[in-house]
Motif scaffolding. Structure first.
Motif, PDB file in Angstrom:
ATOM      1  N   ILE A 158     111.793 -15.229  95.512  1.00 47.00           N
ATOM      2  CA  ILE A 158     111.629 -13.796  95.789  1.00 47.00           C
ATOM      3  C   ILE A 158     112.841 -12.958  95.373  1.00 47.00           C
ATOM      4  N   PRO A 159     114.074 -13.324  95.759  1.00 47.28           N
ATOM      5  CA  PRO A 159     115.217 -12.497  95.319  1.00 47.28           C
ATOM      6  C   PRO A 159     115.343 -12.428  93.802  1.00 47.28           C
ATOM      7  N   LEU A 160     115.039 -13.527  93.126  1.00 41.79           N
ATOM      8  CA  LEU A 160     115.112 -13.555  91.665  1.00 41.79           C
ATOM      9  C   LEU A 160     114.093 -12.593  91.068  1.00 41.79           C
ATOM     10  N   PHE A 161     112.872 -12.614  91.573  1.00 42.72           N
ATOM     11  CA  PHE A 161     111.824 -11.738  91.055  1.00 42.72           C
ATOM     12  C   PHE A 161     112.132 -10.274  91.380  1.00 42.72           C
ATOM     13  N   ILE A 162     112.676 -10.014  92.563  1.00 49.15           N
ATOM     14  CA  ILE A 162     113.045  -8.642  92.920  1.00 49.15           C
ATOM     15  C   ILE A 162     114.112  -8.126  91.960  1.00 49.15           C
ATOM     16  N   ASN A 163     115.132  -8.938  91.715  1.00 51.08           N
ATOM     17  CA  ASN A 163     116.216  -8.523  90.819  1.00 51.08           C
ATOM     18  C   ASN A 163     115.727  -8.284  89.402  1.00 51.08           C
ATOM     19  N   ARG A 164     114.696  -9.010  88.996  1.00 49.14           N
ATOM     20  CA  ARG A 164     114.146  -8.855  87.657  1.00 49.14           C
ATOM     21  C   ARG A 164     113.145  -7.709  87.560  1.00 49.14           C
ATOM     22  N   GLY A 165     112.763  -7.153  88.710  1.00 53.08           N
ATOM     23  CA  GLY A 165     111.718  -6.127  88.709  1.00 53.08           C
ATOM     24  C   GLY A 165     110.333  -6.716  88.542  1.00 53.08           C
ATOM     25  N   ASP A 166     110.190  -8.011  88.852  1.00 52.86           N
ATOM     26  CA  ASP A 166     108.915  -8.710  88.676  1.00 52.86           C
ATOM     27  C   ASP A 166     108.239  -9.023  90.007  1.00 52.86           C
ATOM     28  N   GLY A 167     108.618  -8.314  91.057  1.00 48.51           N
ATOM     29  CA  GLY A 167     108.090  -8.631  92.379  1.00 48.51           C
ATOM     30  C   GLY A 167     106.583  -8.615  92.466  1.00 48.51           C
ATOM     31  N   MET A 168     105.919  -7.729  91.728  1.00 46.61           N
ATOM     32  CA  MET A 168     104.456  -7.623  91.790  1.00 46.61           C
ATOM     33  C   MET A 168     103.781  -8.926  91.372  1.00 46.61           C
TER      34      MET A 168
END
Length: 260
Positions: free
Chosen positions: A195-205
């Motif tokens: 989750i933190p990795l995806f949030i930082n990448r802007g890929d949370g969706m």
């Protein structure tokens, strides 16, 4: 593959100091976890010669003590001074792979281990991480496919997350993990890392559907899911998950909910 570059050889060689050679059972001491004793004995022996097992066991003891920069220097020097006929040659390469601050040296170490069929599973995961870090995604994917059959779905997911592989590849492995185990502890642990990795990448969706399976009663996972929902502008879902985590993490959830 080519041997590891010797560019650091002189600097490494100058870093070794000690006293006088002494007889010592390094292997036995290592098995018993006597790491400081190994270092003391190695320092004495290395004043007389930098060849032999003292240098390798110095590296191994430093690695076990978490002194990775020093472990790298010792294991790299051992590698430079020895060849495949040396008893600890491949073990020294494993330490180099896991401690080298230089991507090219880690890649060379991993490549030598791979070429000689000496990669253990934990070494393979680290080598894949270095391949991803190098930006050579073709080489990374080729290597991944060569070892995927020997890995569990959990190991594949964790390998992709730890290596910070492309988001689509991580997502696919997380979906496979959920399909195999459902809302297991292993799946939730993997999601907490992803989750933190995806949030930082802007890929949370991309994680939205997997998040929809719920938090499984795990407050730490609920906190992470709330963060995910907040990052993709889903405030009500963020509130719901943060509230689930509230009893276990009252301060953290209160601070977050105030942001809504």
């Amino acid at each position: 593959m080519k041997r590891i570059s010797c560019v650091f050889f002189v600097l490494i060689l100058l870093s070794f100091i000690s006293c006088s050679k002494d007889s010592y059972d390094y292997a036995s001491a290592f098995r018993q976890g006597e790491y400081q004793g190994i270092l003391d004995a190695a320092e004495k022996e290395l004043s007389d010669t930098i060849e032999g097992e003292a240098l390798y066991y110095k590296a191994a003891a430093l690695y076990q003590l978490g002194r990775y920069d020093e472990a790298f220097r010792s294991s790299f020097l051992y590698f430079l001074l020895n060849d495949e006929s040396s008893a600890n040659y491949y073990d020294s390469l494993r330490i180099v792979l896991h401690t080298s601050p230089y991507n090219n040296i880690a890649l060379d170490a991993g490549g030598l281990l791979e070429d000689n069929n000496m990669l253990l599973k934990q070494n393979a995961i680290k080598y894949y991480q270095e391949l991803v870090s190098s930006g050579d995604m073709n080489a990374a994917e080729e290597f991944f496919q060569s070892i995927a059959g020997s890995l569990s779905v959990n190991e594949i997911a964790m390998m992709n997350i730890i290596s910070e592989a492309p988001s689509g590849k991580i997502l696919s492995s997380l979906e496979s993990l959920y399909g195999s185990q459902g809302l297991s502890a292993a799946f939730m642990d993997a999601m907490k890392l992803a989750i933190p990795l995806f949030i930082n990448r802007g890929d949370g969706m991309m994680l939205y559907d997997l998040a929809g399976h719920g938090d499984g009663g795990d407050p730490a996972y609920a906190l992470s899911l709330g963060d995910l929902m907040y990052s993709i502008n889903e405030p009500e879902l963020a509130r719901r998950f943060w509230s689930d985590a509230g009893e276990a993490f009252p301060v953290q959830t209160d601070l977050r909910i105030r942001e809504l």
